[in-house]
Design an enzyme around this catalytic site. Structure first.
Site, PDB file in Angstrom:
ATOM      1  N   HIS A  55       0.856  -1.178   0.000  1.00 31.06           N
ATOM      2  CA  HIS A  55       0.000   0.000   0.000  1.00 31.06           C
ATOM      3  C   HIS A  55       0.893   1.230   0.000  1.00 31.06           C
ATOM      4  O   HIS A  55       2.080   1.164   0.351  1.00 31.06           O
ATOM      5  CB  HIS A  55      -0.901   0.011   1.231  1.00 31.06           C
ATOM      6  CG  HIS A  55      -1.961  -1.036   1.211  1.00 31.06           C
ATOM      7  ND1 HIS A  55      -3.074  -0.957   2.022  1.00 31.06           N
ATOM      8  CD2 HIS A  55      -2.092  -2.186   0.512  1.00 31.06           C
ATOM      9  CE1 HIS A  55      -3.851  -2.020   1.806  1.00 31.06           C
ATOM     10  NE2 HIS A  55      -3.268  -2.777   0.892  1.00 31.06           N
ATOM     11  N   GLU A  57       1.139   3.815   1.962  1.00 31.63           N
ATOM     12  CA  GLU A  57       1.740   4.178   3.248  1.00 31.63           C
ATOM     13  C   GLU A  57       2.882   3.237   3.620  1.00 31.63           C
ATOM     14  O   GLU A  57       3.922   3.685   4.117  1.00 31.63           O
ATOM     15  CB  GLU A  57       0.675   4.183   4.356  1.00 31.63           C
ATOM     16  CG  GLU A  57      -0.415   5.208   4.156  1.00 31.63           C
ATOM     17  CD  GLU A  57      -1.617   4.689   3.369  1.00 31.63           C
ATOM     18  OE1 GLU A  57      -2.677   5.331   3.438  1.00 31.63           O
ATOM     19  OE2 GLU A  57      -1.507   3.644   2.678  1.00 31.63           O
ATOM     20  N   CYS A  85      -5.820   2.318   5.924  1.00 27.95           N
ATOM     21  CA  CYS A  85      -6.511   1.071   6.267  1.00 27.95           C
ATOM     22  C   CYS A  85      -5.907   0.523   7.563  1.00 27.95           C
ATOM     23  O   CYS A  85      -4.890   1.032   8.052  1.00 27.95           O
ATOM     24  CB  CYS A  85      -6.349   0.067   5.123  1.00 27.95           C
ATOM     25  SG  CYS A  85      -4.695  -0.687   5.036  1.00 27.95           S
ATOM     26  N   CYS A  88      -2.104  -0.351   7.262  1.00 28.05           N
ATOM     27  CA  CYS A  88      -1.273   0.846   7.161  1.00 28.05           C
ATOM     28  C   CYS A  88      -1.266   1.625   8.471  1.00 28.05           C
ATOM     29  O   CYS A  88      -0.232   2.161   8.872  1.00 28.05           O
ATOM     30  CB  CYS A  88      -1.750   1.720   6.017  1.00 28.05           C
ATOM     31  SG  CYS A  88      -1.459   0.951   4.412  1.00 28.05           S
TER      32      CYS A  88
END
Length: 158
Positions: A55, A57, A85, A88
């Site tokens: 992801h 991040e 999320c 993350c």
């Protein structure tokens, strides 16, 4: 403490669009800022790398830590195009940045098919009620690693 800089959020947003359109993954971008300068840029690469953890991040945290030569992002700000999320968010807490700024909300993400609410819901459930079976196994043997850690001299706490 300085005010949030909209230009840094614009860069995270730009990355989210550009890298998504280039076929790297979903529409998510992030930057890490230290001393008023972007030190790392990240973007979602889940589908292009076959890595469900890539992801924006997580990507930017990895890159920023490599730049700084440390596993913590003290005195850094993270700007991300979307509210993080659960995965993350955990990575962000472990990285310990000073602040996080986000653009889209998790409700905005859910509206386009990125709904992480089921993970938040699963975390709240007792282990035996989760969708994913989780069974303790060989705890006595596994504790050897923890005992060794407790006794290790010169360890780096984190």
């Amino acid at each position: 403490m300085e005010a949030p800089n909209p230009d840094f959020m614009r860069e995270a947003i730009r990355l989210s669009v550009e890298k998504m359109q280039a076929g790297h993954g979903g529409p998510f971008g992030a930057v890490v800022v230290r001393d008023g300068k972007i030190i790392a840029r990240g973007f979602n690469q889940v589908t292009s790398t076959n890595d469900p953890t890539c992801h924006a991040e997580v990507d930017v945290i990895r890159k920023a830590c490599a730049v700084l030569g440390t596993f913590q992002l003290d005195d850094c700000d993270l700007y991300t195009s979307c509210e993080p999320c659960p995965m993350c968010l955990g990575a962000i807490y472990w990285a310990r940045p000073r602040r996080v700024f986000y653009g889209n909300t998790k409700a905005d993400a859910a509206a386009i098919g990125f709904d992480d609410q089921f993970i938040y819901d699963e975390i709240e459930k007792p282990l035996d009620q989760r969708r994913l079976s989780m069974t303790e196994l060989l705890r006595d043997e596994a504790s050897a690693g923890f005992r060794a850690w407790e006794q290790k001299e010169g360890k780096t706490e984190y």
